[in-house]
Design a protein around this motif. Structure first.
Motif, PDB file in Angstrom:
ATOM      1  N   ARG A  47      21.419 -47.986 -48.343  1.00  0.00           N
ATOM      2  CA  ARG A  47      21.273 -48.225 -46.900  1.00  0.00           C
ATOM      3  C   ARG A  47      21.331 -49.721 -46.583  1.00  0.00           C
ATOM      4  NH1 ARG A  47      18.500 -45.855 -42.120  1.00  0.00           N
ATOM      5  NH2 ARG A  47      18.012 -44.005 -43.312  1.00  0.00           N
ATOM      6  N   LEU A  53      25.138 -46.929 -42.254  1.00  0.00           N
ATOM      7  CA  LEU A  53      24.588 -45.711 -42.838  1.00  0.00           C
ATOM      8  C   LEU A  53      23.465 -45.171 -41.956  1.00  0.00           C
ATOM      9  CD1 LEU A  53      25.449 -44.452 -45.560  1.00  0.00           C
ATOM     10  CD2 LEU A  53      23.347 -45.323 -46.494  1.00  0.00           C
ATOM     11  N   SER A  56      20.646 -40.813 -46.144  1.00  0.00           N
ATOM     12  CA  SER A  56      21.174 -40.169 -47.342  1.00  0.00           C
ATOM     13  C   SER A  56      20.098 -39.282 -47.943  1.00  0.00           C
ATOM     14  CB  SER A  56      21.642 -41.216 -48.353  1.00  0.00           C
ATOM     15  OG  SER A  56      20.581 -42.072 -48.694  1.00  0.00           O
ATOM     16  N   VAL A 126      25.633 -38.432 -47.899  1.00  0.00           N
ATOM     17  CA  VAL A 126      25.556 -39.686 -47.154  1.00  0.00           C
ATOM     18  C   VAL A 126      26.026 -39.433 -45.732  1.00  0.00           C
ATOM     19  CG1 VAL A 126      26.389 -42.058 -47.072  1.00  0.00           C
ATOM     20  CG2 VAL A 126      25.980 -40.989 -49.276  1.00  0.00           C
ATOM     21  N   SER A 141      29.057 -45.719 -52.567  1.00  0.00           N
ATOM     22  CA  SER A 141      28.334 -44.472 -52.820  1.00  0.00           C
ATOM     23  C   SER A 141      28.646 -43.823 -54.155  1.00  0.00           C
ATOM     24  CB  SER A 141      28.618 -43.470 -51.699  1.00  0.00           C
ATOM     25  OG  SER A 141      28.199 -43.975 -50.459  1.00  0.00           O
TER      26      SER A 141
END
Length: 158
Positions: A47, A53, A56, A126, A141
């Motif tokens: 993050r 973002l 997640s 995500v 990721s």
């Protein structure tokens, strides 16, 4: 009352009586799910590296929540169940169509992206806003998914 009715009543009584047994053993008390600080740290670091973002989470293949870094308006357990369902469908589609394994699925929505990465026997989901650079999202990721798979494997081998 005749002797016949009396004997019939006694006979019925013997057939309908349930033998007493010892009480059933109690189920063990509910224990809180195990926490994985290394996995949580990976989610928070992701993050920090990607400001677009939204959040997640990591879920098991059967939909159980392992760890999350989601905003309060999203229900983590429901998201984990949805992620596991999508992971299962994607794996099946990839296996049926190409005969290979599954690595990731991207869902482009009008308000953002949802990407689910295979992470060993779990999944990394995500959530990102519409302005995210999807290439950068993958670049950041994918290694996190591999690291999470390693952390969970190491935790279960201990």
């Amino acid at each position: 009352m005749t002797v016949r009715k009396k004997l019939l009543g006694e006979w019925r009584g013997r057939l309908t009586k349930v033998a007493m047994t010892t009480p059933e053993p109690r189920m063990p008390e509910y224990t809180a799910p195990q926490h994985y600080p290394a996995v949580q740290a990976e989610l928070q670091a992701l993050r920090e590296r990607l400001p677009q973002l939204i959040g997640s989470l990591v879920a098991s293949s059967d939909g159980l929540l392992i760890e999350h870094d989601l905003p309060v308006h999203l229900e983590p357990a429901s998201m984990a169940a949805l992620s596991a369902a999508q992971l299962s469908l994607s794996y099946r589609l990839a296996n049926t169509a190409n005969g290979g394994g599954f690595s990731e699925v991207v869902v482009h929505g009008t308000e953002g992206q949802v990407v689910i990465y295979a992470a060993g026997h779990t999944s990394l989901t995500v959530l990102a806003g519409p302005e995210v650079n999807v290439g950068r999202l993958h670049l950041e990721s994918r290694p996190v998914a591999r690291a999470i798979a390693g952390h969970l494997a190491a935790a279960h081998n201990d």
